[in-house]
Design an enzyme around this catalytic site. Structure first.
Site, PDB file in Angstrom:
ATOM      1  N   GLU A 156      42.319  43.143  36.393  1.00 56.84           N
ATOM      2  CA  GLU A 156      43.188  42.667  37.483  1.00 56.84           C
ATOM      3  C   GLU A 156      44.584  42.366  36.943  1.00 56.84           C
ATOM      4  O   GLU A 156      45.152  41.312  37.237  1.00 56.84           O
ATOM      5  CB  GLU A 156      42.585  41.426  38.149  1.00 56.84           C
ATOM      6  CG  GLU A 156      41.316  41.709  38.913  1.00 56.84           C
ATOM      7  CD  GLU A 156      40.897  40.558  39.832  1.00 56.84           C
ATOM      8  OE1 GLU A 156      41.264  39.399  39.548  1.00 56.84           O
ATOM      9  OE2 GLU A 156      40.221  40.813  40.837  1.00 56.84           O
ATOM     10  N   GLU A 232      34.458  44.974  41.776  1.00 53.92           N
ATOM     11  CA  GLU A 232      33.857  43.642  41.895  1.00 53.92           C
ATOM     12  C   GLU A 232      33.633  43.349  43.371  1.00 53.92           C
ATOM     13  O   GLU A 232      34.577  43.011  44.089  1.00 53.92           O
ATOM     14  CB  GLU A 232      34.761  42.562  41.299  1.00 53.92           C
ATOM     15  CG  GLU A 232      34.864  42.607  39.800  1.00 53.92           C
ATOM     16  CD  GLU A 232      35.765  41.509  39.245  1.00 53.92           C
ATOM     17  OE1 GLU A 232      35.905  40.457  39.895  1.00 53.92           O
ATOM     18  OE2 GLU A 232      36.338  41.732  38.173  1.00 53.92           O
TER      19      GLU A 232
HETATM   20  C1  GLA Z   1      38.250  38.194  39.566  1.00 55.04           C
HETATM   21  C2  GLA Z   1      37.993  38.485  38.097  1.00 55.04           C
HETATM   22  C3  GLA Z   1      36.577  38.160  37.676  1.00 55.04           C
HETATM   23  C4  GLA Z   1      36.123  36.839  38.244  1.00 55.04           C
HETATM   24  C5  GLA Z   1      36.270  36.859  39.749  1.00 55.04           C
HETATM   25  C6  GLA Z   1      35.853  35.580  40.422  1.00 55.04           C
HETATM   26  O1  GLA Z   1      37.906  39.224  40.335  1.00 55.04           O
HETATM   27  O2  GLA Z   1      38.288  39.827  37.793  1.00 55.04           O
HETATM   28  O3  GLA Z   1      36.552  38.137  36.288  1.00 55.04           O
HETATM   29  O4  GLA Z   1      36.905  35.826  37.701  1.00 55.04           O
HETATM   30  O5  GLA Z   1      37.615  37.038  40.082  1.00 55.04           O
HETATM   31  O6  GLA Z   1      34.574  35.238  40.101  1.00 55.04           O
END
Ligand code: GLA
Length: 585
Positions: A156, A232
């Site tokens: 991210e 995700e």
């Molecule tokens: C983001 C991050 C993950 C995690 C999620 C929340 O998407 O990429 O590593 O921290 O948020 O659980």
């Protein structure tokens, strides 16, 4: 040997379209003896792939000193045996509700916000780390008979920075070190995130918890071609100490999963099985809305995540609903669930036999004492997880004035001339009672976990602004750190008989177990600290909740007598120390 590639609309295995039905499972959050069971549970739910991050700070605790980097390779071998493909996300930043987002404390301590950029010193450290880590991934790529089909670049990145040159250098580093499988980035489904987080030639994916159609439309604006993937899919969420326990309705999550699959997309369930942030590795957020500059919100020890497979490995309602949805996309009938690991036979009380005052523990297991005009940070004292005792003298004679731990991160139990004077926290940095000179002040400062997300990630711990008496800085500060991992072997720490006075300190005891297996450790009346069973650090406990007990993986217990240590940092249960008990998970 097979070949996995990115086609115009699909992922391709030896040229044939495949859909990735993946689930996140962090090998470092599950006891190794349970890997096989959890991976078989993923298969039984209908998944064909497992995804894991790699935490740099766990494996390189000090620059150039590596610890069990081979764990990832062993996990990937277990994934292959379980019949799963694997996606590896080596960061270097991983977020993940993990201390410092996976970056070592010595790295952010040295470089601050230069990390996650093309800064040459940062890239130098990264190259050394990847030199140790990547061979274990490269050797297990699918074209060499292993399970690894994709490797993620950063995490991210578009939620954090805009250094496109850094992303290109990182991708180049992965390629140069032999990664031949497709590379991928993952970002929130927002234009500014996707534009700064992705790079040409690397597949872009999106992360979200619902509204798949809208999310993929945003992705399509940036990438007209390529397979769609939600890297995700947040099917649950995590908890903060002092906050509400968060759950997500199983039916709602199953409907959101179905929407993703109906878009023709691949998916990675975040989390399929969350596990536990053992040993104080849980991270923290900054609250305060969109800017993430507000109060510290430390993450609880459990990473259950309200995932389909719960913290102890049991299938939940969400598991069965996801299984129904995933079954429709499976090649054949889904495998049966594996037999559950043993659970503790009968409840057992912990018998506490002795206590060592924290000063004595620090003398035995602490780092060197330093003396400096201003308080050194945890980073400067090389304390990743743990605490630091700062000592200052208020010169005298002088009138009583307010005493302030300026820039305190995160909590301090304060003593004036040996008497407990209060507990300070960030935002509440002044002692209730003014202090007159001459006085000797001790501030025992704890880290509650380094921030793992947003602009304040990597901020240092300690008394970062100085100790003030009235408005005067008290210079000449003595400091000594106690790393949590120093307590994994308490050696010859001397224990005194139990007093039952509620004092803080390191407690030692035993628990006799019949039918060793998964358990929960309960500590009613205890305040905040860490618990070990047979030298295995179960993580932080805290009466602030919402977490009420600590998961004890069965494999750390043995039949008969087991050793328990409790490091209580604020106040132990006044009389009922016998209330500490193991109950069946
Ligand atoms: C983001 C991050 C993950 C995690 C999620 C929340 O998407 O990429 O590593 O921290 O948020 O659980």
């Amino acid at each position: 040997m097979s070949e996995f590639t990115v086609g115009e609309t699909d992922f391709l295995l030896d040229g044939r379209p495949v859909r990735l039905l993946s689930g996140a499972l962090h090998y470092f959050r599950v006891h190794e003896a349970h890997w096989g069971h959890r991976l078989a549970m993923l298969r039984a739910m209908g998944l064909n792939c497992v995804e894991t991050y790699v935490p740099w700070n766990l494996h390189e605790p000090r620059p150039g000193r590596f610890e069990d980097v081979q764990a990832l390779g062993r996990f990937l071998d277990a994934a292959r045996e379980a019949g799963l493909w694997a996606i590896v996300r080596p960061g270097p930043y991983i977020c993940a509700e993990w201390e410092n987002g996976g970056l070592p404390h010595w790295l952010t301590g040295e470089l601050g916000t230069r990390v996650r950029t093309r800064d040459e010193r940062f890239l130098g450290h990264l190259e050394r780390w990847f030199g140790a880590l990547l061979p274990g991934i490269v050797d297990r790529q699918i074209d060499r008979g292993g399970p690894v089909i994709m490797v993620q670049v950063e995490n991210e990145y578009g939620s954090y920075g805009s250094d496109a040159e850094y992303l290109r250098r990182l991708a180049g580093l992965l390629r140069a070190q032999g990664v031949t499988v497709p590379l991928v980035t993952s970002d929130g489904p927002e234009d500014h995130m996707l534009s700064s987080g992705s790079i040409p030639g690397v597949l872009a994916t999106v992360n979200f918890g619902s509204h798949a159609r809208a999310g993929f439309e945003t992705l399509r604006r940036h990438r007209p071609e390529g397979p769609l993937m939600c890297m995700e899919f947040w099917c649950g969420w995590f908890d903060h100490w002092g906050g509400e326990h968060i759950t997500r309705d199983a039916q709602d999550a199953a409907a959101a999963l179905r929407e993703i699959l109906e878009c023709g997309a691949s998916v990675n369930l975040y989390m399929a099985h969350g596990g536990t942030s053992f040993a104080g590795w849980a991270g923290a957020n900054r609250g305060g809305g969109a800017l993430h500059e507000g109060p510290l919100e430390p993450d609880v020890t459990s990473y259950d995540y309200d995932a389909p497979i719960d913290e102890s490995g049991n299938p939940t309602d969400k598991f069965w609903r996801f299984r129904e949805v995933l079954a429709e996309y499976a090649q054949g009938p889904l495998p049966e669930l594996p037999p559950a690991p043993p659970r503790l036979g009968t409840e057992a009380a912990v018998l506490l036999t002795g206590r060592a005052p924290l000063g004595a523990v620090l003398d035995r297991l602490g780092g060197p004492e330093t003396s400096a005009p201003v308080p050194p940070t945890f980073e400067e004292l090389d304390v990743d997880r743990g605490l630091v005792r700062y000592e200052v003298t208020v010169p005298g004679p002088r009138q009583p004035y307010p005493l302030v731990a300026r820039g305190l991160r995160d909590l301090a139990v304060v003593y004036v001339d040996g008497e407990r004077a209060g507990v300070l926290a960030e935002g509440d940095e002044q002692l209730k009672e003014p202090v007159a000179g001459h006085a000797r002040v001790e501030l025992w400062v704890e880290s509650l976990g380094r921030v793992n997300y947003g602009p304040r990630s990597g901020e240092p711990k300690g008394i970062t602004g100085g100790v003030l008496h009235e408005r005067q800085y008290l210079h000449d500060v003595r400091a000594r750190g106690l790393r949590l991992d120093a307590l994994d072997d308490i050696g010859d720490v001397a224990f005194e008989p139990m007093a039952g006075d509620g004092a803080r300190g390191l407690y030692r005891g035993t628990v006799t177990v019949r039918g060793a297996g998964d358990a929960q450790l309960e500590l009613p009346g205890w305040t905040r600290g860490f618990a070990w069973v047979n030298g295995f650090n179960l993580g932080r406990y805290w009466s602030a909740g919402p977490q009420r007990s600590l998961y004890v993986p069965g494999p750390v217990l043995r039949e008969g007598e087991n050793e328990v240590w409790l490091l209580e940092l604020e106040e132990s249960a006044p009389e009922g120390t016998e209330s500490v008990l193991l109950r069946t998970a």
